[in-house]
Design an enzyme around this catalytic site. Structure first.
Site, PDB file in Angstrom:
ATOM      1  CB  THR A  16      -2.831   8.450   4.017  1.00 27.04           C
ATOM      2  OG1 THR A  16      -2.063   7.431   4.636  1.00 27.04           O
ATOM      3  CG2 THR A  16      -2.225   8.797   2.663  1.00 27.04           C
ATOM      4  CB  SER A  40      -0.665   7.534  12.332  1.00 27.17           C
ATOM      5  OG  SER A  40       0.402   7.429  11.435  1.00 27.17           O
ATOM      6  CG  ASN A  43      -3.061  -1.136  10.673  1.00 30.46           C
ATOM      7  OD1 ASN A  43      -2.333  -0.225  10.319  1.00 30.46           O
ATOM      8  ND2 ASN A  43      -4.364  -0.999  10.832  1.00 30.46           N
ATOM      9  CB  CYS A  44       1.406  -4.250   8.282  1.00 27.97           C
ATOM     10  SG  CYS A  44       0.166  -3.268   7.417  1.00 27.97           S
ATOM     11  CE1 TYR A 280     -15.935  13.900  -1.469  1.00 32.96           C
ATOM     12  CE2 TYR A 280     -14.712  12.513  -3.004  1.00 32.96           C
ATOM     13  CZ  TYR A 280     -15.420  13.678  -2.727  1.00 32.96           C
ATOM     14  OH  TYR A 280     -15.593  14.614  -3.715  1.00 32.96           O
ATOM     15  N   GLY A 283     -10.499   2.618   2.005  1.00 34.88           N
ATOM     16  CA  GLY A 283      -9.877   1.610   2.861  1.00 34.88           C
ATOM     17  C   GLY A 283     -10.664   0.317   2.966  1.00 34.88           C
TER      18      GLY A 283
HETATM   19  C1  LIG Z   1      -2.465  -7.665  12.109  1.00 34.81           C
HETATM   20  C2  LIG Z   1      -2.611  -7.031  10.782  1.00 34.81           C
HETATM   21  C3  LIG Z   1      -1.632  -7.221   9.820  1.00 34.81           C
HETATM   22  C4  LIG Z   1      -1.766  -6.635   8.566  1.00 34.81           C
HETATM   23  N1  LIG Z   1      -0.777  -6.841   7.645  1.00 34.81           N
HETATM   24  C5  LIG Z   1      -0.890  -6.252   6.425  1.00 34.81           C
HETATM   25  C6  LIG Z   1       0.126  -6.374   5.480  1.00 34.81           C
HETATM   26  O1  LIG Z   1       1.164  -6.996   5.727  1.00 34.81           O
HETATM   27  N2  LIG Z   1      -0.035  -5.791   4.268  1.00 34.81           N
HETATM   28  C7  LIG Z   1      -1.160  -5.079   3.968  1.00 34.81           C
HETATM   29  O2  LIG Z   1      -1.261  -4.555   2.848  1.00 34.81           O
HETATM   30  N3  LIG Z   1      -2.138  -4.935   4.855  1.00 34.81           N
HETATM   31  C8  LIG Z   1      -2.036  -5.494   6.070  1.00 34.81           C
HETATM   32  N4  LIG Z   1      -3.030  -5.325   6.990  1.00 34.81           N
HETATM   33  C9  LIG Z   1      -4.240  -4.574   6.592  1.00 34.81           C
HETATM   34  C10 LIG Z   1      -4.081  -3.071   6.725  1.00 34.81           C
HETATM   35  O3  LIG Z   1      -3.642  -2.753   7.990  1.00 34.81           O
HETATM   36  C11 LIG Z   1      -5.424  -2.421   6.420  1.00 34.81           C
HETATM   37  O4  LIG Z   1      -5.782  -2.750   5.100  1.00 34.81           O
HETATM   38  C12 LIG Z   1      -5.400  -0.916   6.558  1.00 34.81           C
HETATM   39  O5  LIG Z   1      -4.994  -0.537   7.818  1.00 34.81           O
HETATM   40  C13 LIG Z   1      -6.798  -0.361   6.263  1.00 34.81           C
HETATM   41  O6  LIG Z   1      -6.820   1.013   6.455  1.00 34.81           O
HETATM   42  P1  LIG Z   1      -8.159   1.741   6.914  1.00 34.81           P
HETATM   43  O7  LIG Z   1      -7.823   3.176   7.021  1.00 34.81           O
HETATM   44  O8  LIG Z   1      -9.242   1.335   6.016  1.00 34.81           O
HETATM   45  O9  LIG Z   1      -8.473   1.111   8.326  1.00 34.81           O
HETATM   46  P2  LIG Z   1      -7.627   1.126   9.660  1.00 34.81           P
HETATM   47  O10 LIG Z   1      -6.201   1.331   9.359  1.00 34.81           O
HETATM   48  O11 LIG Z   1      -8.006  -0.090  10.403  1.00 34.81           O
HETATM   49  O12 LIG Z   1      -8.166   2.403  10.413  1.00 34.81           O
HETATM   50  C14 LIG Z   1      -9.497   2.498  10.784  1.00 34.81           C
HETATM   51  C15 LIG Z   1      -9.608   3.255  12.079  1.00 34.81           C
HETATM   52  O13 LIG Z   1     -10.900   3.792  12.173  1.00 34.81           O
HETATM   53  C16 LIG Z   1     -11.293   3.782  13.523  1.00 34.81           C
HETATM   54  N5  LIG Z   1     -12.755   3.869  13.564  1.00 34.81           N
HETATM   55  C17 LIG Z   1     -13.651   2.970  13.076  1.00 34.81           C
HETATM   56  N6  LIG Z   1     -14.917   3.421  13.268  1.00 34.81           N
HETATM   57  C18 LIG Z   1     -14.792   4.617  13.878  1.00 34.81           C
HETATM   58  C19 LIG Z   1     -15.751   5.561  14.334  1.00 34.81           C
HETATM   59  N7  LIG Z   1     -17.055   5.371  14.183  1.00 34.81           N
HETATM   60  N8  LIG Z   1     -15.304   6.681  14.915  1.00 34.81           N
HETATM   61  C20 LIG Z   1     -13.970   6.903  15.076  1.00 34.81           C
HETATM   62  N9  LIG Z   1     -13.051   6.032  14.656  1.00 34.81           N
HETATM   63  C21 LIG Z   1     -13.441   4.917  14.070  1.00 34.81           C
HETATM   64  C22 LIG Z   1     -10.751   2.489  14.039  1.00 34.81           C
HETATM   65  O14 LIG Z   1     -10.593   2.565  15.450  1.00 34.81           O
HETATM   66  C23 LIG Z   1      -9.430   2.374  13.298  1.00 34.81           C
HETATM   67  O15 LIG Z   1      -8.355   2.810  14.077  1.00 34.81           O
HETATM   68  C24 LIG Z   1      -2.914  -5.877   8.265  1.00 34.81           C
HETATM   69  C25 LIG Z   1      -3.890  -5.685   9.231  1.00 34.81           C
HETATM   70  C26 LIG Z   1      -3.757  -6.239  10.488  1.00 34.81           C
HETATM   71  C27 LIG Z   1      -4.801  -6.019  11.497  1.00 34.81           C
HETATM   72  C1  LIG Z   2       2.300   8.382   8.691  1.00 30.25           C
HETATM   73  C2  LIG Z   2       1.265   8.863   7.702  1.00 30.25           C
HETATM   74  C3  LIG Z   2       0.311   9.772   8.336  1.00 30.25           C
HETATM   75  C4  LIG Z   2       2.057   9.587   6.612  1.00 30.25           C
HETATM   76  O1  LIG Z   2       1.245  10.042   5.589  1.00 30.25           O
HETATM   77  P1  LIG Z   2       1.901  10.887   4.406  1.00 30.25           P
HETATM   78  O2  LIG Z   2       2.443  12.153   4.920  1.00 30.25           O
HETATM   79  O3  LIG Z   2       0.930  10.940   3.290  1.00 30.25           O
HETATM   80  O4  LIG Z   2       3.067   9.933   3.905  1.00 30.25           O
HETATM   81  P2  LIG Z   2       4.658  10.063   3.940  1.00 30.25           P
HETATM   82  O5  LIG Z   2       5.215  10.498   5.214  1.00 30.25           O
HETATM   83  O6  LIG Z   2       5.120   8.751   3.416  1.00 30.25           O
HETATM   84  O7  LIG Z   2       4.965  11.225   2.875  1.00 30.25           O
HETATM   85  C5  LIG Z   2       4.494  11.127   1.603  1.00 30.25           C
HETATM   86  C6  LIG Z   2       4.494  12.508   1.003  1.00 30.25           C
HETATM   87  O8  LIG Z   2       5.792  13.058   0.975  1.00 30.25           O
HETATM   88  C7  LIG Z   2       6.235  13.278  -0.356  1.00 30.25           C
HETATM   89  N1  LIG Z   2       7.636  12.871  -0.361  1.00 30.25           N
HETATM   90  C8  LIG Z   2       8.154  11.704   0.087  1.00 30.25           C
HETATM   91  N2  LIG Z   2       9.487  11.717  -0.039  1.00 30.25           N
HETATM   92  C9  LIG Z   2       9.817  12.909  -0.570  1.00 30.25           C
HETATM   93  C10 LIG Z   2      11.046  13.511  -0.955  1.00 30.25           C
HETATM   94  N3  LIG Z   2      12.195  12.893  -0.776  1.00 30.25           N
HETATM   95  N4  LIG Z   2      11.009  14.754  -1.487  1.00 30.25           N
HETATM   96  C11 LIG Z   2       9.853  15.387  -1.679  1.00 30.25           C
HETATM   97  N5  LIG Z   2       8.660  14.865  -1.325  1.00 30.25           N
HETATM   98  C12 LIG Z   2       8.658  13.639  -0.780  1.00 30.25           C
HETATM   99  C13 LIG Z   2       5.327  12.462  -1.209  1.00 30.25           C
HETATM  100  O9  LIG Z   2       5.176  13.028  -2.484  1.00 30.25           O
HETATM  101  C14 LIG Z   2       4.039  12.500  -0.432  1.00 30.25           C
HETATM  102  O10 LIG Z   2       3.391  13.740  -0.611  1.00 30.25           O
HETATM  103  P3  LIG Z   2       2.010  13.913  -1.433  1.00 30.25           P
HETATM  104  O11 LIG Z   2       1.065  12.877  -0.923  1.00 30.25           O
HETATM  105  O12 LIG Z   2       1.616  15.294  -1.165  1.00 30.25           O
HETATM  106  O13 LIG Z   2       2.414  13.654  -2.856  1.00 30.25           O
HETATM  107  C15 LIG Z   2       0.481   7.675   7.094  1.00 30.25           C
HETATM  108  O14 LIG Z   2       1.246   6.995   6.113  1.00 30.25           O
HETATM  109  C16 LIG Z   2       0.123   6.669   8.146  1.00 30.25           C
HETATM  110  O15 LIG Z   2      -0.682   6.902   8.995  1.00 30.25           O
HETATM  111  N6  LIG Z   2       0.763   5.470   8.154  1.00 30.25           N
HETATM  112  C17 LIG Z   2       0.607   4.485   9.207  1.00 30.25           C
HETATM  113  C18 LIG Z   2      -0.702   3.701   9.084  1.00 30.25           C
HETATM  114  C19 LIG Z   2      -0.685   2.715   7.993  1.00 30.25           C
HETATM  115  O16 LIG Z   2      -0.503   3.065   6.829  1.00 30.25           O
HETATM  116  N7  LIG Z   2      -0.908   1.445   8.356  1.00 30.25           N
HETATM  117  C20 LIG Z   2      -0.921   0.395   7.400  1.00 30.25           C
HETATM  118  C21 LIG Z   2       0.441   0.014   7.018  1.00 30.25           C
HETATM  119  S1  LIG Z   2       1.312  -0.717   8.397  1.00 30.25           S
END
Ligand SMILES: Cc1cc2nc3c(=O)[nH]c(=O)nc-3n(C[C@H](O)[C@H](O)[C@H](O)COP(=O)(O)OP(=O)(O)OC[C@H]3O[C@@H](n4cnc5c(N)ncnc54)[C@H](O)[C@@H]3O)c2cc1C
Ligand SMILES: CC(C)(COP(=O)(O)OP(=O)(O)OC[C@H]1O[C@@H](n2cnc3c(N)ncnc32)[C@H](O)[C@@H]1OP(=O)(O)O)[C@@H](O)C(=O)NCCC(=O)NCCS
Ligand SMILES: Cc1cc2nc3c(=O)[nH]c(=O)nc-3n(C[C@H](O)[C@H](O)[C@H](O)COP(=O)(O)OP(=O)(O)OC[C@H]3O[C@@H](n4cnc5c(N)ncnc54)[C@H](O)[C@@H]3O)c2cc1C
Ligand SMILES: CC(C)(COP(=O)(O)OP(=O)(O)OC[C@H]1O[C@@H](n2cnc3c(N)ncnc32)[C@H](O)[C@@H]1OP(=O)(O)O)[C@@H](O)C(=O)NCCC(=O)NCCS
Lengths: 548, 548
Positions: A16, A40, A43-44, A280, A283
């Site tokens: 993100t 990307s 996870n959930c 920074y 997460g």
């Molecule tokens: C099974 C499961 C279900 C979940 N369901 C939900 C849900 O329903 N709702 C919800 O809100 N949250 C849910 N979560 C939690 C959610 O996925 C996490 O809160 C979120 O992904 C955290 O984002 P993050 O960027 O901190 O970590 P992550 O998304 O875990 O990303 C961290 C990444 O950093 C990488 N990494 C770590 N150390 C290093 C390193 N030294 N060098 C390079 N890469 C590294 C890891 O490989 C990992 O891919 C769930 C999580 C799991 C595992």
């Molecule tokens: C896929 C991923 C990289 C996308 O990140 P992202 O580009 O910031 O998010 P989105 O595709 O939802 O787009 C959001 C952006 O589009 C803009 N946008 C969305 N819909 C729009 C619309 N209809 N018109 C104009 N802008 C729009 C939003 O303002 C936002 O932009 P900003 O952050 O600059 O304000 C990131 O969400 C990701 O890695 N997700 C998977 C991992 C994850 O979250 N796991 C845990 C949950 S399972």
């Protein structure tokens, strides 16, 4: 000016941030380093892919390395681990996990979004356990799914009754396994309190999940085929999922000398800067401020991770946006039920010694006369003096997410319980009632605040009755056949006005009914006739969810 | 002290007030006078009983005269009409509609909750029309249902495309009728704007409803078997439902000399007192303050009526509670879709000459990778300078009520569009996305406020292209096969960075995509490369809902 940003971790927070950075500037160099193969990913969604609710594995990959590199002009290095940070020279060491080679990379700003890892305690027999799994990423998922697909296991044990444990229990049941869920605490699902969790306990058992509370794993025997519990009991299983919580991925931060909190979370300020101003962190790896209590907390959820990723990106590029803290709004599907919560629960408030009041109601998800209305158990926690909302919890088949989201929004708007009564929520019969459940919770809470309603809780009433307190059950006799609070005397509500002479005036009278509403009506009749009276909050329904 | 309260009208506002009054005091005498046979019935459920979605008629009767009299110790006089009020002597005249006899009754405080009645204009042929119906109460319902049950009509015409008209259209289709819906305006469902209503127009047509816009009924011929429209067209029908709006029941108030507003609503102050301090009024009959604009409005909805009933009860008993005004949050099921809105729409803001900005987005109801996610068309209207939220509208198959309720709550909490980005809403894949649609609308709006995103609207782009503006469609060529904005040039988003040389630098560039997101990404790329650029808000999806 920021020219080069390096991001550690390519999933929720990291990906993100990368996307947002590119939207802010076409010029900044963005390097995204991810240890795993995938960035990307969802996870959930992982438990639901194992349960085959999500059928197509590629759906878990929200973005691919190629797709995201191209769209956002990123330098993504997957299968690469950042192994050390040198904050003085502003360099990191990256190890290419395919070649084994390490190299240095410089940065202007560094973002850590390394996530968390499943806690794996040193249980005897763990190393020999061939069918022990944890679930965090795609490889974990593939392993579990392949095991279920290929070995057709009959029995699974899930250790830990948090979100992931419960979701996995459900999804393994969906795959036809007999599941035993073991939890050390006296309840599953820590964000809610025990009388609410009790509803889930019953539901899980109805769905065939064997639930073992207040017990832990002492040992694995026979390569994991036998689990020995703390109380000596032995359970046979074909596979075990360990989901007792996560621990922040903090090694990198620690060795770089960044400040960590008590529970190991990376300490950040409101701009999401670590103790090093060019680094920074966001997460699951960071310690956050609990929005309600202002105390430090670890809240590993995707919404906060995404939000923080964007804020950190802004700030790395020179904005000054603050992160407001985490409310901890969370939700899970548990078979036919939904459970959700926001803010602080009773356990937290007790720990912090914050005085609070609680309301339990059981309204319908929508107008009772329209098909498929289902009850919601809704709990509101608030301050009786100020009306401030501390938190809410809800369980039901439908409309639970909506009510918790509305209350989470109310909290962010600084609304009081009285304000909840004035919320103008959308009403037509398929969606709600003219007084929405949230309005209703507000009314009950406001009545308490105004002194119009006094209550006792489900866990207090037994002692009161034992000590001689008079409890009047104002339901109809027929309703009592399905159960009643021991020692209660039955006077149906509509007969109450005619039987006031039989009720003693020199002691507090307790009243109860099915859900609390008629008890409230009875309490008003009694109070307005000069009695001292308290209503059993939530009535038989709340009481019996624990004692029924 | 208030000793005797008389209430006119025994349904939403009146019955709620009566119940609340009794909870406040056991001593006050409460007389509830209701013209009809039934009190406390489910007005909102009536269309669904006709459609047989609600099967059991008794379910419509939330409370009965006996049940409510007994429970709340009320003197309920149904089939009784209050015919005059004498505010000087504090008496009313009540006519017993069964005996025809009138008598006087005194009051300390009087509450008017007489509701509203369907507007029936003097259309030629109306008196002779034997199959013309309106729908307000149980007798109306019985009549319509009996007609459908007994005569098996093939065709129905519904005149008026408001909530009741649309709900009736759906429920008559459910009963197997061919339905024609006639609406005078260029859109149905006044609370939303036309590009949103267009989605409903298409859906109704898909469901077999014949939709005739910008046309009215000029005449009924052959006892109503033929309807002549304003444009001369004739329609055959077996029955006609007139649902072109309601008019406050204000006769009683008018003859009592109470002040009425321009549109006939009884004028009340913030305590819900009429121009006579001992007479309160609530519900459909009163003029309210629009919560957003502060102007006067008529908003005949059940939530406000119930809320006002309780507040008036409090105030009649000596409290001083204010009614905060009405936001107009409303919702309807329209076959497979839900439509909901809160606050002011563009039409209102234009009329009031309030400058505003609009955002259209099309997010999924929940995570796209989890089954059954469905798009929501979500529109947010706000002030670009302050971020103040004016209103929102949404249409979709799922999760629409939740998003509108969250925004309605945000409005009550005085939250800005930036605050929407910080709402912590419950997320797990079956319920939402890590960035909820409401967060997302907040992000887009905040980007506009910050000047990071400039937009044009669906209704502006055709003229711009006609006048020579360059519109770049950044979708994939395949997507354009399903339609595109005429005159647009295709450069897929991922190819954009390589084709910057071909794009003129001396004019504003317009970009569009499917829903607005890729257009935004393109606009960032262009802007950060020095171009002037505007995105077509909501992309092809919003544009094509009107022009597609
Ligand atoms: C099974 C499961 C279900 C979940 N369901 C939900 C849900 O329903 N709702 C919800 O809100 N949250 C849910 N979560 C939690 C959610 O996925 C996490 O809160 C979120 O992904 C955290 O984002 P993050 O960027 O901190 O970590 P992550 O998304 O875990 O990303 C961290 C990444 O950093 C990488 N990494 C770590 N150390 C290093 C390193 N030294 N060098 C390079 N890469 C590294 C890891 O490989 C990992 O891919 C769930 C999580 C799991 C595992
Ligand atoms: C896929 C991923 C990289 C996308 O990140 P992202 O580009 O910031 O998010 P989105 O595709 O939802 O787009 C959001 C952006 O589009 C803009 N946008 C969305 N819909 C729009 C619309 N209809 N018109 C104009 N802008 C729009 C939003 O303002 C936002 O932009 P900003 O952050 O600059 O304000 C990131 O969400 C990701 O890695 N997700 C998977 C991992 C994850 O979250 N796991 C845990 C949950 S399972
Ligand atoms: C078919 C239909 C569907 C609806 N659907 C919805 C919906 O989905 N959502 C929503 O929010 N709202 C809906 N409404 C609107 C909602 O029902 C009204 O806003 C609400 O009932 C208004 O309450 P009230 O007390 O002002 O009037 P009412 O509930 O109409 O009660 C007024 C009563 O006063 C009586 N009365 C009038 N004058 C006298 C007199 N002089 N003496 C004695 N009695 C008198 C009338 O007989 C009537 O029973 C719907 C209405 C209808 C008709
Ligand atoms: C049926 C009707 C008379 C009920 O009025 P009511 O008693 O005010 O409403 P409810 O039964 O929902 O009860 C609400 C009261 O119970 C209290 N309450 C609800 N659940 C409670 C609980 N679990 N514990 C304690 N108190 C509870 C509320 O605080 C409120 O009391 P208050 O107003 O004194 O604060 C009225 O709603 C009505 O006539 N409805 C049908 C007509 C109508 O509204 N039509 C339009 C929509 S279809």
């Amino acid at each position: 000016m920021t020219k080069k940003i390096l991001i550690v971790g390519g999933v929720a927070g990291g990906a993100t941030a990368a996307a947002r950075l590119r939207r802010i500037s076409e010029d900044v160099e963005i390097i995204l380093v991810e240890r795993g193969e995938h960035i990307s990913f969802a996870n959930c969604g992982l438990p639901y892919y194992i349960g085959e609710k999500i059928k197509d594995r590629s759906k878990l990959l929200v973005q691919t390395v190629n797709g995201m590199s191209e769209r956002f002009n990123l330098d993504i290095r997957n299968l690469s681990e950042v192994t050390t940070i040198n904050p003085d020279t502003k360099h990191v060491t990256i190890k290419n996990l395919q070649t084994g080679q390490s190299y240095e990379e410089s940065y202007d700003k560094l973002l850590l979004s390394p996530g968390a890892k499943p806690i794996v305690p040193p249980i005897p027999g763990l190393a020999e356990n061939k069918t022990l799994f944890t679930l965090r990423n795609i490889p974990d998922t593939d392993k579990i799914k392949a095991y279920v697909d290929e070995h057709n296991p009959k029995r699974a044990v899930v250790v830990g009754g948090g979100f992931i444990g419960i979701e996995m229990a459900e999804n393994l049941v969906e795959r036809g396994l007999h599941v035993t869920l073991i939890e050390m605490a006296n309840q599953i699902m820590a964000p809610i309190d025990i009388e609410m969790a009790s509803i889930l306990h019953t539901h899980l058992q109805q769905k065939g999940v064997e639930l073992i509370l207040e017990n832990g794993v002492k040992q694995f025997k026979q390569q994991g085929k036998i689990i020995v519990l703390a109380d000596g009991r032995e359970i046979e299983t074909n596979m075990t999922l360990l989901s007792i919580g996560v621990r922040p991925e903090n090694e990198l931060a620690k060795t770089a000398g960044l400040k960590l909190g008590e529970r190991g979370g990376i300490i950040v300020n409101e701009y999401l800067q670590t103790s090093n101003q060019d680094i920074y962190a966001v997460g699951d790896a960071v310690e956050v401020v609990d929005y309600i209590s202002g105390t430090k907390a670890m809240i590993p959820l995707a919404g906060p991770a995404n939000r923080q990723g964007r804020i950190a990106a802004n700030n790395m590029m020179g904005k000054r946006e603050t992160y407001q803290g985490t409310l901890g709004t969370s939700i899970a599907k548990v078979f036919d039920l939904t459970v959700a919560a926001t803010g602080n629960n009773e356990k937290i408030l007790n720990r912090l010694d914050v005085p609070y009041e609680v309301v339990h109601i059981h309204p319908s998800s929508h107008a009772g006369y329209y098909p498929n209305a289902a009850p919601i158990a809704l709990k509101l926690i608030f301050n009786k003096e100020t009306g401030k909302i501390y938190g809410a919890q809800a369980i039901g088949m439908d409309g639970v997410d909506k009510r918790i989201d509305v209350i989470a929004t109310a909290i962010k708007g600084n609304l009081t319980v009285e304000d909840l009564t004035n919320l103008e929520l959308s009403y037509a019969p398929p969606f709600s009632s003219a007084k929405d459940p949230v309005n209703m919770a507000g009314y009950v809470a406001a009545n308490i605040k105004e002194g119009e309603l006094e209550q006792v809780q489900w866990h207090e009433i037994d002692d009161i009755v034992t000590e001689g307190g008079l409890l009047i059950d104002v339901r109809e006799p027929m309703e009592r056949e399905f159960g009643f609070i021991k020692g209660s005397k039955n006077i149906p509500l509509n007969a109450l006005r005619n039987q006031l002479e039989q009720i003693p005036r020199d002691e507090t009278i307790y009243v109860s009914c099915q859900v609390g509403l008629r008890g409230y009506l009875a309490s008003r009749i009694l109070k307005n006739n000069g009695f001292k009276v308290k209503n059993v909050d939530g009535g038989w329904k709340t009481y019996s969810s624990v004692f029924g």
